[in-house]
Motif scaffolding. Structure first.
Motif, short mmCIF file in Angstrom:
data_model
loop_
_atom_site.label_atom_id
_atom_site.label_comp_id
_atom_site.label_asym_id
_atom_site.label_seq_id
_atom_site.Cartn_x
_atom_site.Cartn_y
_atom_site.Cartn_z
N VAL A 409 0.85 -1.19 0.00
CA VAL A 409 0.00 0.00 0.00
C VAL A 409 0.89 1.24 0.00
O VAL A 409 1.75 1.39 0.88
CB VAL A 409 -0.92 0.02 1.23
CG1 VAL A 409 -1.72 1.33 1.29
CG2 VAL A 409 -1.87 -1.18 1.20
N GLN A 411 2.39 4.84 0.74
CA GLN A 411 2.38 5.55 2.02
C GLN A 411 1.22 6.54 2.09
O GLN A 411 0.60 6.69 3.16
CB GLN A 411 3.71 6.30 2.19
CG GLN A 411 3.90 6.91 3.57
CD GLN A 411 4.05 5.86 4.66
OE1 GLN A 411 4.77 4.88 4.48
NE2 GLN A 411 3.37 6.07 5.79
N ARG A 414 -2.11 4.94 3.42
CA ARG A 414 -2.17 4.20 4.68
C ARG A 414 -3.02 4.88 5.75
O ARG A 414 -3.74 4.19 6.49
CB ARG A 414 -0.74 3.92 5.19
CG ARG A 414 -0.01 2.94 4.26
CD ARG A 414 1.42 2.67 4.70
NE ARG A 414 2.13 1.90 3.66
CZ ARG A 414 3.39 1.54 3.72
NH1 ARG A 414 4.14 1.90 4.78
NH2 ARG A 414 3.93 0.84 2.74
N GLY A 419 -3.65 2.40 8.73
CA GLY A 419 -2.25 2.01 8.80
C GLY A 419 -1.91 0.75 8.05
O GLY A 419 -0.74 0.33 8.02
N ASP A 421 -0.57 -1.72 5.50
CA ASP A 421 0.50 -1.51 4.52
C ASP A 421 0.57 -2.59 3.44
O ASP A 421 1.45 -2.57 2.60
CB ASP A 421 1.85 -1.42 5.24
CG ASP A 421 2.23 -2.70 5.98
OD1 ASP A 421 1.45 -3.69 5.90
OD2 ASP A 421 3.28 -2.71 6.64
#
Length: 427
Positions: A409, A411, A414, A419, A421
């Motif tokens: 994922v 940045q 996220r 959050g 990833d």
């Protein structure tokens, strides 16, 4: 639509621009229809004036006892009434014929648009990033999605037929995160005003932006006579329809995240696998209502706003200026942003940003008044994808895929995924 005065004064220029669009000369027929239409208008006005004068004179002759003269005037008025009806019908017919012709002609291309019959003549003006390479054979998005059990084209076909998809779990969530990220970026960082428009519109709205009458086969229509929007460009641009704006409110910048519905009538056999060409998809649309003196600058700004999405998602892309033969009907100049898809080993279009000059504004009578002036001028309208959500999902999946079939994922996404990833595995 076009400025008829400009066509009358510069017919060769108009025909040259239509030739660049692949059309035969048009000015002769347009000017002839316009001349006959204006002649009928003038004749009708003269007959109305004569009828009014004769009608007034009838009463005067009657009072004066000049009955024979009054009767002659009555006969003249009756003849004028009949002739006026014929002339009014001729004026209406010629006006409709002229409007129909003009409504089917595309916008005139800007001088710096490359000439060409199709996409082969498009010109790359810049690129960003290096095409993603892997130490394994990259897969296409539908292979990744199906292997993860998170894209189901068979279930969609059972529900609605071809060119649909059912997304599940993490892929559905990633798709939603992309949409939210885009609308936030365009509003918070780029200053576009978020709009929640209707998804159903009337004929006039689609006429104003140029989809009707020529492209009705590409649209979906309800039984009640509404049309499903093919893009939020339609309702957003029509916010300026029939308006006279003050100069100091320009430019107006709108954005909307909406579903889009397209029949894809001319896409038989194209991109039948996966999500590249769907009947239903979501898009973050950008629209600007601009001052004519600043629309070229606004076009560059809008394109940069669309590019920013791809840069933040770490997706390689290139920007192409479209040729006269590949450009959309209403556009004067278009930039296509093409994202790199390693699964196809190709760049594919993910956003189009177009300056339509006053072409749409004339159709929808969208004007502004400059400070200190009584007369009004037509605004310029621009539209672009900021960007297509489904195609962004495809690009993220293919460019950020891993050898084990999971997907990293970016940045920037996220925070929208709590959050998370990685898509796939135990993420």
């Amino acid at each position: 639509m076009f400025d008829l005065k400009l066509i009358r004064e510069n017919p060769e220029d108009f025909d040259r621009d239509m030739s660049r669009r692949g059309l035969e000369p048009q000015s002769g027929h347009i000017i002839d229809l316009d001349r006959r239409h204006r002649t009928a208008q003038t004749a009708l006005q003269e007959m109305q004036n004569r009828r009014n004068a004769a009608s007034k004179a009838i009463g005067q002759k009657m009072k004066a006892g000049e009955l024979e003269a009054a009767e002659e005037l009555k006969n003249e008025v009756a003849a004028l009434k009949e002739k006026m009806a014929e002339t009014e019908e001729e004026q209406r017919r010629l006006g409709e014929e002229l409007d129909t012709l003009l409504a089917t002609l595309p916008n005139r291309p800007a001088p710096d648009v490359p000439d060409g019959e199709d996409e082969a003549a498009n010109v790359c003006v810049r690129s960003w990033g290096t095409p993603t390479s892997f130490d394994f054979t990259p897969r296409q998005h539908f292979e990744l999605g199906e292997d993860l059990g998170l894209m189901d084209f068979d279930a969609a076909a059972k529900l609605a037929g071809s060119r649909f998809v059912v997304m599940r779990g993490q892929v559905a969530r990633l798709h939603r995160a992309l949409a939210q990220f885009m609308i936030d970026l365009q509003t918070w960082e780029h200053g576009y005003l978020e709009i929640a428009p209707p998804f159903l519109v009337r004929d006039q709205a689609l006429y104003g932006t140029g989809q009707l009458p020529k492209f009705s086969d590409d649209l979906f229509r309800t039984g009640e006579g509404y049309w499903l929007i093919p893009t939020a460009e339609v309702p957003l641009t029509n916010l300026a329809a029939e308006e006279i704006l003050e100069e100091d409110v320009l430019p107006q910048r709108f954005t909307a995240l909406t579903p889009c519905f397209r029949a894809e009538a001319g896409a038989s056999g194209k991109d039948t696998r996966g999500m590249l060409r769907q009947h239903q998809f979501e898009k973050c649309e950008l629209v600007s209502i601009a001052h004519p003196d600043h629309s070229e600058e606004e076009h560059e700004r809008m394109t940069a706003c669309a590019e920013a999405v791809l840069q933040k998602l770490e997706l390689p892309y290139r920007v192409m200026v479209l040729s006269t033969g590949d450009m959309g009907f209403a556009a004067r100049k278009t930039y296509d942003i093409e994202v790199w898809l390693p699964g196809q080993n190709l760049y594919r279009e993910i956003s189009s940003c177009s300056n339509c000059s006053d072409f749409q504004a004339r159709r929808m009578r969208a004007r502004f008044r400059a400070k200190g002036e009584k007369a009004t001028r037509f605004v310029h309208t621009l539209n672009g994808s900021g960007i297509a959500v489904g195609r962004a999902l495809i690009a993220v999946m293919e460019n950020h895929q891993r050898a084990d079939g999971t997907i990293a994922v970016p940045q920037a996404l996220r925070p929208y995924l709590g959050g998370m990833d990685m898509v796939g595995g135990d993420a």
